[in-house]
Write an enzyme that holds these catalytic residues in place. Structure first.
Site, PDB file in Angstrom:
ATOM      1  N   PHE A  11       0.842  -1.217   0.000  1.00  0.00           N
ATOM      2  CA  PHE A  11       0.000   0.000   0.000  1.00  0.00           C
ATOM      3  C   PHE A  11       0.872   1.261   0.000  1.00  0.00           C
ATOM      4  O   PHE A  11       0.890   2.021  -0.972  1.00  0.00           O
ATOM      5  CB  PHE A  11      -0.946  -0.078   1.205  1.00  0.00           C
ATOM      6  CG  PHE A  11      -1.556   1.220   1.626  1.00  0.00           C
ATOM      7  CD1 PHE A  11      -2.189   2.036   0.704  1.00  0.00           C
ATOM      8  CD2 PHE A  11      -1.518   1.622   2.967  1.00  0.00           C
ATOM      9  CE1 PHE A  11      -2.763   3.252   1.099  1.00  0.00           C
ATOM     10  CE2 PHE A  11      -2.086   2.820   3.364  1.00  0.00           C
ATOM     11  CZ  PHE A  11      -2.703   3.637   2.436  1.00  0.00           C
ATOM     12  N   ASN A  32       7.953  -9.729  -1.743  1.00  0.00           N
ATOM     13  CA  ASN A  32       7.684 -11.171  -1.869  1.00  0.00           C
ATOM     14  C   ASN A  32       6.186 -11.446  -1.999  1.00  0.00           C
ATOM     15  O   ASN A  32       5.770 -12.600  -2.062  1.00  0.00           O
ATOM     16  CB  ASN A  32       8.297 -11.972  -0.705  1.00  0.00           C
ATOM     17  CG  ASN A  32       7.573 -11.720   0.607  1.00  0.00           C
ATOM     18  OD1 ASN A  32       6.764 -10.803   0.714  1.00  0.00           O
ATOM     19  ND2 ASN A  32       7.870 -12.532   1.613  1.00  0.00           N
ATOM     20  N   SER A  75       6.865  -5.197   5.207  1.00  0.00           N
ATOM     21  CA  SER A  75       6.359  -5.793   6.449  1.00  0.00           C
ATOM     22  C   SER A  75       4.854  -5.957   6.362  1.00  0.00           C
ATOM     23  O   SER A  75       4.170  -5.075   5.833  1.00  0.00           O
ATOM     24  CB  SER A  75       6.661  -4.910   7.673  1.00  0.00           C
ATOM     25  OG  SER A  75       6.140  -5.526   8.852  1.00  0.00           O
ATOM     26  N   GLY A 102      22.624  -3.915   5.375  1.00  0.00           N
ATOM     27  CA  GLY A 102      23.876  -4.396   4.776  1.00  0.00           C
ATOM     28  C   GLY A 102      24.006  -3.940   3.334  1.00  0.00           C
ATOM     29  O   GLY A 102      25.090  -3.535   2.884  1.00  0.00           O
ATOM     30  N   LYS A 105      24.806  -0.229   3.270  1.00  0.00           N
ATOM     31  CA  LYS A 105      26.217  -0.021   3.632  1.00  0.00           C
ATOM     32  C   LYS A 105      27.114  -0.346   2.440  1.00  0.00           C
ATOM     33  O   LYS A 105      28.017   0.423   2.098  1.00  0.00           O
ATOM     34  CB  LYS A 105      26.546  -0.906   4.835  1.00  0.00           C
ATOM     35  CG  LYS A 105      27.989  -0.888   5.261  1.00  0.00           C
ATOM     36  CD  LYS A 105      28.137  -1.592   6.609  1.00  0.00           C
ATOM     37  CE  LYS A 105      29.573  -1.977   6.884  1.00  0.00           C
ATOM     38  NZ  LYS A 105      29.863  -3.375   6.504  1.00  0.00           N
ATOM     39  N   ALA A 114      10.980   2.253   7.629  1.00  0.00           N
ATOM     40  CA  ALA A 114       9.564   2.470   7.960  1.00  0.00           C
ATOM     41  C   ALA A 114       9.312   1.826   9.314  1.00  0.00           C
ATOM     42  O   ALA A 114       9.197   0.614   9.438  1.00  0.00           O
ATOM     43  CB  ALA A 114       8.668   1.844   6.900  1.00  0.00           C
ATOM     44  N   TYR A 145       5.126  -7.655  15.835  1.00  0.00           N
ATOM     45  CA  TYR A 145       5.335  -6.444  15.017  1.00  0.00           C
ATOM     46  C   TYR A 145       6.073  -5.384  15.826  1.00  0.00           C
ATOM     47  O   TYR A 145       7.087  -4.845  15.391  1.00  0.00           O
ATOM     48  CB  TYR A 145       3.981  -5.922  14.561  1.00  0.00           C
ATOM     49  CG  TYR A 145       4.019  -4.742  13.624  1.00  0.00           C
ATOM     50  CD1 TYR A 145       4.650  -4.820  12.387  1.00  0.00           C
ATOM     51  CD2 TYR A 145       3.384  -3.538  13.953  1.00  0.00           C
ATOM     52  CE1 TYR A 145       4.656  -3.744  11.502  1.00  0.00           C
ATOM     53  CE2 TYR A 145       3.382  -2.463  13.074  1.00  0.00           C
ATOM     54  CZ  TYR A 145       4.014  -2.564  11.857  1.00  0.00           C
ATOM     55  OH  TYR A 145       4.006  -1.496  10.993  1.00  0.00           O
ATOM     56  N   TYR A 159      23.911   0.760  13.043  1.00  0.00           N
ATOM     57  CA  TYR A 159      24.636   0.924  11.766  1.00  0.00           C
ATOM     58  C   TYR A 159      25.071   2.377  11.573  1.00  0.00           C
ATOM     59  O   TYR A 159      26.137   2.653  11.035  1.00  0.00           O
ATOM     60  CB  TYR A 159      23.766   0.467  10.580  1.00  0.00           C
ATOM     61  CG  TYR A 159      24.017  -0.978  10.202  1.00  0.00           C
ATOM     62  CD1 TYR A 159      23.640  -2.012  11.047  1.00  0.00           C
ATOM     63  CD2 TYR A 159      24.644  -1.309   9.005  1.00  0.00           C
ATOM     64  CE1 TYR A 159      23.877  -3.327  10.717  1.00  0.00           C
ATOM     65  CE2 TYR A 159      24.888  -2.628   8.659  1.00  0.00           C
ATOM     66  CZ  TYR A 159      24.499  -3.635   9.512  1.00  0.00           C
ATOM     67  OH  TYR A 159      24.748  -4.943   9.183  1.00  0.00           O
TER      68      TYR A 159
END
Ligand code: UDP
Length: 313
Positions: A11, A32, A75, A102, A105, A114, A145, A159
């Protein structure tokens, strides 16, 4: 910029694709499709600056060529989806965020996470400011969640501190608009579907719990401004116009002319009693950003989209 959007067929992800293409960027959507749908991006198929990669981001992410930004929006995002996909929800927030970081980076790309108002859980501070640490049940049905997103925020800032990655974190409050999955179980699709079929709206509990609904274009405007800002720490984006679920049900019935009223259903476990973003930080760091779409106008567009997809025109 050349931008990867995980969850790009979802969405919010698909609306971000539209906006960033319109701004002149090149966009790669990755999904996916467990809760996303290629119908949301089918209209972009002929755009040479757009491409789609079918991939589960909890697995190693390979993208050819340079990237300037990675926007991690993959998600499940509905309480019903957390019940159906609890392990996938945890994995995409944890392992998926790790893979997306990753990748950012490796490409020296800016990373935007998000995140969600769910990091505040059932909040004891109202309205919610970014410095509130939250009231989350880690082992409840929503914990999959909430905790995944809290972990994702922690990993993102690790990170940033360890590798000097440029990071942005948006805490998204309830957002609605065209392309929401009709059967995703959240209040906006449920009520609109029920109203368009002249069914009573299913109000959970006594309906006194509150939410604040933000139209998707306002959310997207805030996210784009955040991407281009210099703010590495979380920023709430949402609409502070708060209402009870009962008031929301009455609004939907009035706008759609639904005569069927409401019916009460049990309140889900750990359902937050109140939720409203404090957006003063967003207004400060995002150049005066503020939601511009009145609820009735946003709902009119959303209802029109639902009518079309349900073949009710
Ligand atoms: N809700 C409701 N009827 C429905 C679906 C949801 O009354 O058919 C309520 C739910 O209990 C919650 C609010 O609406 O208090 C918002 O629920 P939603 O699933 O949209 O997302 P949440 O904000 O809880 O993550």
């Amino acid at each position: 910029m050349r931008i990867l959007i995980t969850g790009g067929a979802g969405f919010i992800g698909s609306h971000l694709c539209d906006r960033l293409l319109a701004d002149g960027h090149t966009v790669i959507a990755m999904d996916n499709l467990i809760t996303g749908n290629t119908d949301n991006i089918a209209h972009l198929a002929g755009d040479r600056r757009f491409s789609f990669i079918f991939h589960d981001v909890t697995q190693y992410i390979y993208v050819e060529g340079p990237l300037d930004a990675v926007l991690h929006f993959a998600s499940p995002a509905s309480p019903v989806d957390y019940l159906n996909y609890p392990i996938q929800t945890l994995k995409v927030g944890a392992l998926g965020t790790h893979k997306a970081l990753g990748l950012a980076k490796a490409k020296a790309a800016r990373f935007l996470l998000a995140s969600t108002s769910e990091v505040y859980g059932d909040p004891l501070v109202h309205p919610q400011t970014e410095d509130y640490w939250g009231n989350v049940n880690p082992i409840g049905p929503r914990g999959v969640y909430d905790e995944a997103k809290r972990f994702a925020e922690a990993l993102t800032l690790a990170y940033q501190r360890t590798h000097g990655l440029e990071t942005r974190i948006v805490r998204i409050f309830n957002t609605y608009g065209p392309r929401m999955r009709i059967n995703d179980g959240r209040v906006v699709p449920n009520f609109i579907y029920q109203a368009l079929h002249s069914q009573p709206l299913t109000v959970y509990g006594d309906g006194s719990q509150t939410r604040s609904f933000c139209y998707v274009s306002d959310l997207v405007e805030g996210v784009v401004r955040l991407l281009h800002s210099e703010e590495p720490e979380p920023v709430n984006i949402g609409n502070p116009a708060e209402m009870t679920i009962l008031q929301f049900a009455e609004t939907i019935n009035r706008l759609t002319g639904n005569p069927a009223g409401i019916v009460r259903r049990p309140l889900p476990v750990d359902d937050p009693q109140q939720r409203r973003p404090d957006i003063s930080k967003a207004q400060r760091v995002l150049g005066g950003w503020t939601p511009a779409t009145p609820l009735e106008q946003g709902l009119a567009s959303t209802v029109a989209d639902f009518r079309q997809r349900l073949g009710l025109l």
